[in-house]
Design a protein around this motif. Structure first.
Motif, PDB file in Angstrom:
ATOM      1  N   GLN A 176       0.817  -1.208   0.000  1.00 25.77           N
ATOM      2  CA  GLN A 176       0.000   0.000   0.000  1.00 25.77           C
ATOM      3  C   GLN A 176       0.857   1.266   0.000  1.00 25.77           C
ATOM      4  N   THR A 177       1.990   1.196   0.663  1.00 26.86           N
ATOM      5  CA  THR A 177       2.886   2.354   0.701  1.00 26.86           C
ATOM      6  C   THR A 177       3.453   2.641  -0.681  1.00 26.86           C
ATOM      7  N   PHE A 178       3.759   1.588  -1.436  1.00 27.24           N
ATOM      8  CA  PHE A 178       4.195   1.777  -2.820  1.00 27.24           C
ATOM      9  C   PHE A 178       3.092   2.439  -3.643  1.00 27.24           C
ATOM     10  N   LYS A 179       1.858   1.996  -3.441  1.00 19.32           N
ATOM     11  CA  LYS A 179       0.739   2.516  -4.222  1.00 19.32           C
ATOM     12  C   LYS A 179       0.416   3.967  -3.875  1.00 19.32           C
ATOM     13  N   THR A 180       0.754   4.373  -2.666  1.00 12.12           N
ATOM     14  CA  THR A 180       0.405   5.725  -2.206  1.00 12.12           C
ATOM     15  C   THR A 180       1.627   6.644  -2.176  1.00 12.12           C
ATOM     16  N   TRP A 181       2.513   6.425  -1.239  1.00  9.17           N
ATOM     17  CA  TRP A 181       3.668   7.307  -1.038  1.00  9.17           C
ATOM     18  C   TRP A 181       4.607   7.324  -2.247  1.00  9.17           C
ATOM     19  N   THR A 182       4.958   6.155  -2.788  1.00  9.08           N
ATOM     20  CA  THR A 182       5.893   6.101  -3.909  1.00  9.08           C
ATOM     21  C   THR A 182       5.306   6.777  -5.143  1.00  9.08           C
ATOM     22  N   VAL A 183       4.039   6.502  -5.419  1.00  5.81           N
ATOM     23  CA  VAL A 183       3.378   7.142  -6.565  1.00  5.81           C
ATOM     24  C   VAL A 183       3.257   8.645  -6.342  1.00  5.81           C
ATOM     25  N   LEU A 184       2.904   9.039  -5.127  1.00  6.50           N
ATOM     26  CA  LEU A 184       2.796  10.462  -4.794  1.00  6.50           C
ATOM     27  C   LEU A 184       4.112  11.194  -5.069  1.00  6.50           C
ATOM     28  N   GLU A 185       5.218  10.652  -4.574  1.00  2.00           N
ATOM     29  CA  GLU A 185       6.524  11.285  -4.755  1.00  2.00           C
ATOM     30  C   GLU A 185       6.891  11.398  -6.236  1.00  2.00           C
ATOM     31  N   THR A 186       6.584  10.365  -7.007  1.00  4.26           N
ATOM     32  CA  THR A 186       6.912  10.386  -8.431  1.00  4.26           C
ATOM     33  C   THR A 186       6.040  11.392  -9.180  1.00  4.26           C
ATOM     34  N   LEU A 187       4.771  11.490  -8.804  1.00  2.00           N
ATOM     35  CA  LEU A 187       3.893  12.502  -9.384  1.00  2.00           C
ATOM     36  C   LEU A 187       4.435  13.911  -9.107  1.00  2.00           C
ATOM     37  N   LEU A 188       4.825  14.154  -7.870  1.00  2.00           N
ATOM     38  CA  LEU A 188       5.392  15.454  -7.504  1.00  2.00           C
ATOM     39  C   LEU A 188       6.628  15.759  -8.330  1.00  2.00           C
ATOM     40  N   SER A 189       7.493  14.775  -8.483  1.00  2.00           N
ATOM     41  CA  SER A 189       8.752  14.941  -9.192  1.00  2.00           C
ATOM     42  C   SER A 189       8.531  15.375 -10.635  1.00  2.00           C
ATOM     43  N   PHE A 190       7.724  14.610 -11.355  1.00  2.00           N
ATOM     44  CA  PHE A 190       7.538  14.895 -12.775  1.00  2.00           C
ATOM     45  C   PHE A 190       6.662  16.123 -13.004  1.00  2.00           C
ATOM     46  N   ALA A 191       5.673  16.341 -12.147  1.00  2.00           N
ATOM     47  CA  ALA A 191       4.835  17.537 -12.281  1.00  2.00           C
ATOM     48  C   ALA A 191       5.671  18.797 -12.078  1.00  2.00           C
ATOM     49  N   ALA A 192       6.514  18.796 -11.044  1.00  2.00           N
ATOM     50  CA  ALA A 192       7.366  19.958 -10.771  1.00  2.00           C
ATOM     51  C   ALA A 192       8.331  20.210 -11.931  1.00  2.00           C
ATOM     52  N   PHE A 193       8.925  19.140 -12.452  1.00  2.00           N
ATOM     53  CA  PHE A 193       9.882  19.310 -13.555  1.00  2.00           C
ATOM     54  C   PHE A 193       9.184  19.807 -14.817  1.00  2.00           C
ATOM     55  N   PHE A 194       7.991  19.307 -15.091  1.00  2.00           N
ATOM     56  CA  PHE A 194       7.243  19.760 -16.262  1.00  2.00           C
ATOM     57  C   PHE A 194       6.943  21.257 -16.156  1.00  2.00           C
ATOM     58  N   ILE A 195       6.592  21.724 -14.968  1.00  2.00           N
ATOM     59  CA  ILE A 195       6.310  23.146 -14.761  1.00  2.00           C
ATOM     60  C   ILE A 195       7.590  23.972 -14.935  1.00  2.00           C
ATOM     61  N   VAL A 196       8.715  23.434 -14.469  1.00  2.00           N
ATOM     62  CA  VAL A 196      10.011  24.108 -14.655  1.00  2.00           C
ATOM     63  C   VAL A 196      10.295  24.308 -16.145  1.00  2.00           C
ATOM     64  N   LEU A 197      10.057  23.276 -16.948  1.00  2.00           N
ATOM     65  CA  LEU A 197      10.297  23.368 -18.386  1.00  2.00           C
ATOM     66  C   LEU A 197       9.396  24.432 -19.021  1.00  2.00           C
ATOM     67  N   ILE A 198       8.164  24.524 -18.553  1.00  2.00           N
ATOM     68  CA  ILE A 198       7.242  25.540 -19.087  1.00  2.00           C
ATOM     69  C   ILE A 198       7.741  26.939 -18.728  1.00  2.00           C
ATOM     70  N   ILE A 199       8.111  27.139 -17.472  1.00  2.00           N
ATOM     71  CA  ILE A 199       8.612  28.454 -17.041  1.00  2.00           C
ATOM     72  C   ILE A 199       9.863  28.823 -17.835  1.00  2.00           C
ATOM     73  N   ASN A 200      10.726  27.827 -18.083  1.00  2.00           N
ATOM     74  CA  ASN A 200      11.977  28.092 -18.804  1.00  2.00           C
ATOM     75  C   ASN A 200      11.741  28.602 -20.225  1.00  2.00           C
ATOM     76  N   LEU A 201      10.569  28.301 -20.788  1.00  2.00           N
ATOM     77  CA  LEU A 201      10.257  28.791 -22.138  1.00  2.00           C
ATOM     78  C   LEU A 201       9.981  30.300 -22.171  1.00  2.00           C
ATOM     79  N   PHE A 202       9.630  30.848 -21.016  1.00  2.00           N
ATOM     80  CA  PHE A 202       9.193  32.239 -20.986  1.00  2.00           C
ATOM     81  C   PHE A 202      10.142  33.172 -20.233  1.00  2.00           C
ATOM     82  N   VAL A 203      11.138  32.635 -19.567  1.00  2.00           N
ATOM     83  CA  VAL A 203      12.055  33.508 -18.787  1.00  2.00           C
ATOM     84  C   VAL A 203      13.501  33.337 -19.255  1.00  2.00           C
TER      85      VAL A 203
END
Length: 442
Positions: A415-442
């Protein structure tokens, strides 16, 4: 020496860090230190030069971080002991209502996590979350996941947390700009990994056992008001953000100097600590003697973190002196690799291998720094955040946070893999995707 050889010994040195932590069960400080020394020897550096570089690397990074981390830890301790964290949580719970509890715990976690470590924030908020769950009879994950998401993303990329400050020190990035960008990234990424993911996963996973309740640790005789709690915790953020507006706002030079001074992270946190001593301490019935005791006890856990950060700085210095940075920079230039992508991938791989976000941040920043010396047009604040995003990726059994979440929420390993591990990976890729978007404009 050829670039291929230098890069090869660097890969072996990183592998040694990973093997040392995972196989030999060495402390990350020992693994990083041994890898630094062996890398210097393999690169042909004189042994006296290796010793000097080690000391210089440790000194350079810790000289800018020691006071900041200590003051941030003290501020977090005062928030915990005074009950300010509980007040903030209660405020959001009342404001959002039972129907929107995931959003209430998300914003409470986001605010409280700014000056405190993830583990401290978890201990502060968990009693409230469990109390809410027992009253509402909702799935504990629906209430807890948003809070954990907010604290995790903040711990990974928002100054003055140790990893972000270490990367800022290595890259000599502007703290105010990193703070501004990190706040922009944190909110949408945290919402994806928090409330949105909580709505999804709470319908599919229910904790197997009762959570281990952690008693709230409050020394004050009365709680501070919500207004005082918010003001004290957000004060260092307001002061540091002030340095960002100085270059863009016409003002007398004396005022600009004052704002720059009080916006320095060390000074901003020092001011905030003394404000907390009074508003969250003396005013709430905590004696001066107890405040002194709390200050001392809050500093003890910093030793391990500072050792890891210092050894990471040493690893970086050896990389520079041995010419590895120039070799990797040459290859990166030939392959036309984006420094942002490289930083994210390297941090992610080290995080997966070692389980430590701090090791991932410090080591990957040390690897990337020599590479970008010969590059132009790099947004250093976004580079810091990209590394922080990578350091959150795919937390699993070698991460202490994995086991904390498992035990505190009453989850099984699966259950920890299904919750915590997935949560951390979602945060990681979502944050990086937003960084790439910001980098296009600054």
């Amino acid at each position: 020496m050829s670039s291929a050889y230098l890069i090869s010994i660097t890969v072996l040195a990183i592998a040694l860090v990973i093997v040392g932590v995972t196989w030999f069960k060495w402390h990350a400080f020992i693994s990083l230190s041994v890898a630094s020394i062996l890398l210097g020897l393999a690169a042909g550096l004189p042994i006296t030069k290796i010793a000097i570089d080690y000391e210089q690397g440790v000194g350079d990074i810790l000289s800018s971080l020691l006071g900041i981390l200590a003051l941030g830890t003290i501020l977090g301790k005062m928030m915990s002991e005074s009950g300010a964290g509980v007040q903030i949580s209660n405020f959001f719970t009342r404001a959002f209502g039972e129907r929107n509890l995931p959003w209430a715990t998300f914003f409470a976690g986001l605010i409280i996590s700014i000056p405190v470590f993830f583990e401290v924030g978890l201990v502060i908020l968990l009693p409230l979350v469990i109390a809410i769950q027992k009253t509402t009879k909702k799935n504990l994950l629906l209430i807890a996941i948003p809070m954990i998401s907010a604290m995790s993303i903040s711990h990974g990329i928002v100054p003055p947390h140790p990893g972000a400050m270490a990367a800022i020190g290595i890259f000599h990035a502007d703290v105010g700009q990193v703070l501004l960008y990190s706040l922009i990234v944190t909110l949408p990424a945290g919402i994806i990994g928090g409330p949105l993911f909580a709505y999804y996963i709470s319908k599919r996973v229910k904790p197997e056992t009762e959570p281990k309740v952690v008693a709230a640790n409050v020394s004050a005789t009365t709680y501070p008001s919500a207004g005082v709690s918010f003001f004290t915790i957000l004060l260092p953020i307001f002061l540091m953000v002030g340095t960002v507006i100085v270059p863009f706002t016409p003002m007398p030079s004396q005022l600009a100097d004052v704002l720059s001074f009080i916006g320095n992270p060390l000074i901003a946190l020092m001011i905030s600590v003394f404000v907390a001593y009074y508003l969250l301490g003396i005013r709430q019935g905590i004696s001066r003697k107890l405040i002194n005791k709390l200050t001392g006890s809050s500093l003890a856990p910093l030793a391990s973190i500072m050792m890891i950060i210092g050894a990471g700085g040493a690893f970086k210095q050896i990389l520079i002196s041995s010419g590895v940075g120039d070799a990797i920079a040459q290859v990166a230039t030939e392959w036309q690799l984006s420094p942002l992508i490289m930083a994210f991938v390297v941090a992610g791989l080290i995080r997966i291998a070692t389980g430590s976000a701090t090791v991932a941040l410090t080591t990957s920043a040390g690897i990337i720094d020599p590479i970008i010396v010969h590059m132009t047009g790099i947004n250093l604040p976004l580079l810091v955040i990209a590394i922080g995003a990578g350091s959150l990726m795919f937390s699993h059994v070698n991460d202490a946070g994995f086991w904390m979440v498992k035990e505190y929420l009453g989850l099984s390993v699966k259950q920890t893999f299904k919750t915590w591990t997935v949560l951390e990976t979602l945060l990681s890729f979502a944050a990086f995707f937003i960084v790439l978007i910001i980098n296009l404009f600054v």
